[in-house]
Write a protein that holds these residues in place. Structure first.
Motif, PDB file in Angstrom:
ATOM      1  N   PRO A  97       0.805  -1.218   0.000  1.00 22.25           N
ATOM      2  CA  PRO A  97       0.000   0.000   0.000  1.00 22.25           C
ATOM      3  C   PRO A  97       0.844   1.277   0.000  1.00 22.25           C
ATOM      4  CG  PRO A  97      -0.946  -1.590   1.502  1.00 22.25           C
ATOM      5  CD  PRO A  97       0.391  -2.149   1.061  1.00 22.25           C
ATOM      6  N   ARG A 113       1.908   2.239  -3.435  1.00 20.17           N
ATOM      7  CA  ARG A 113       0.825   2.720  -4.298  1.00 20.17           C
ATOM      8  C   ARG A 113       0.267   4.073  -3.865  1.00 20.17           C
ATOM      9  NH1 ARG A 113      -0.206  -2.740  -3.571  1.00 20.17           N
ATOM     10  NH2 ARG A 113      -1.796  -2.374  -1.993  1.00 20.17           N
ATOM     11  N   GLN A 131      -2.072   6.767  -6.049  1.00 20.65           N
ATOM     12  CA  GLN A 131      -3.492   6.862  -5.704  1.00 20.65           C
ATOM     13  C   GLN A 131      -3.922   8.289  -5.408  1.00 20.65           C
ATOM     14  OE1 GLN A 131      -3.600   4.151  -2.392  1.00 20.65           O
ATOM     15  NE2 GLN A 131      -4.286   2.452  -3.658  1.00 20.65           N
ATOM     16  N   ARG A 137      -5.996   7.116   8.026  1.00 21.00           N
ATOM     17  CA  ARG A 137      -4.634   6.605   8.106  1.00 21.00           C
ATOM     18  C   ARG A 137      -3.878   7.343   9.205  1.00 21.00           C
ATOM     19  NH1 ARG A 137      -3.864   6.735   1.612  1.00 21.00           N
ATOM     20  NH2 ARG A 137      -5.207   4.974   1.160  1.00 21.00           N
TER      21      ARG A 137
END
Length: 169
Positions: free
Chosen positions: A70, A73, A77, A111
């Motif tokens: 993640p 990416r 994103q 997050r």
């Protein structure tokens, strides 16, 4: 007394943590950076533990890579939004120098990141809502943030306090 000692007193580690062990050298090589020692210690003791049934560390080990893939990416994103709304995006994103690197996630999709400038054990924690692109920074390490949030000494505008998840009806 360390923040990790405070965490283990507040919430004892599970006897068999899920996805807690692996090769940190391999992880750090894949990321191209060293990670904070308190995070590695927490993952080793708790794995993918679901703190307050809401916040989960992104362990790079086990059945799913929650950290490295993640992270790699992230910039792709978020690039279009950031390019269209530069005022809403105050931080660079990993792998940019000093970029945000997520180390935990919430059930709401928020997050909890590090701002990766400087020495890893001195990184600032940034809570970030990628859907609304708002965030707040806390000049503490990962485990210190977690202990503060769980004990009610640290709040963030990004997601609810831990007490809201642990209060009994």
């Amino acid at each position: 007394m360390t923040a990790f000692d405070d965490l283990t007193r507040l919430i004892p580690p599970p006897p068999q943590p899920l996805w807690a062990n692996g090769d940190w050298d391999e992880v750090e090589t894949a990321l191209g950076m060293e990670l904070p020692s308190d995070f590695k210690q927490m993952v080793g003791a708790y794995g993918a533990y679901h703190f307050a049934e809401f916040l989960t560390p992104l362990t790079p080990f086990g059945g799913r890579d929650l950290l490295v893939g993640p992270a790699k990416r992230l910039l792709d994103q978020e690039r279009n939004f950031r390019d269209s709304n530069p005022d809403a995006c105050p931080y660079p994103l990993y792998p940019e120098p000093g970029g945000l690197l997520p180390w935990a996630g919430t059930d709401n999709g928020d997050r909890v990141c590090w701002l990766t400038g400087g020495q890893p054990d001195e990184w600032t924690v940034v809570c970030w809502n990628p859907r609304g692109w708002y965030s707040d920074a806390h000049p503490v390490a990962a485990v210190e943030f977690l202990v503060g949030w769980l004990s009610g000494h640290i709040s963030t505008s990004v997601f609810p306090d831990a007490a809201e998840f642990t209060e009994e009806d």
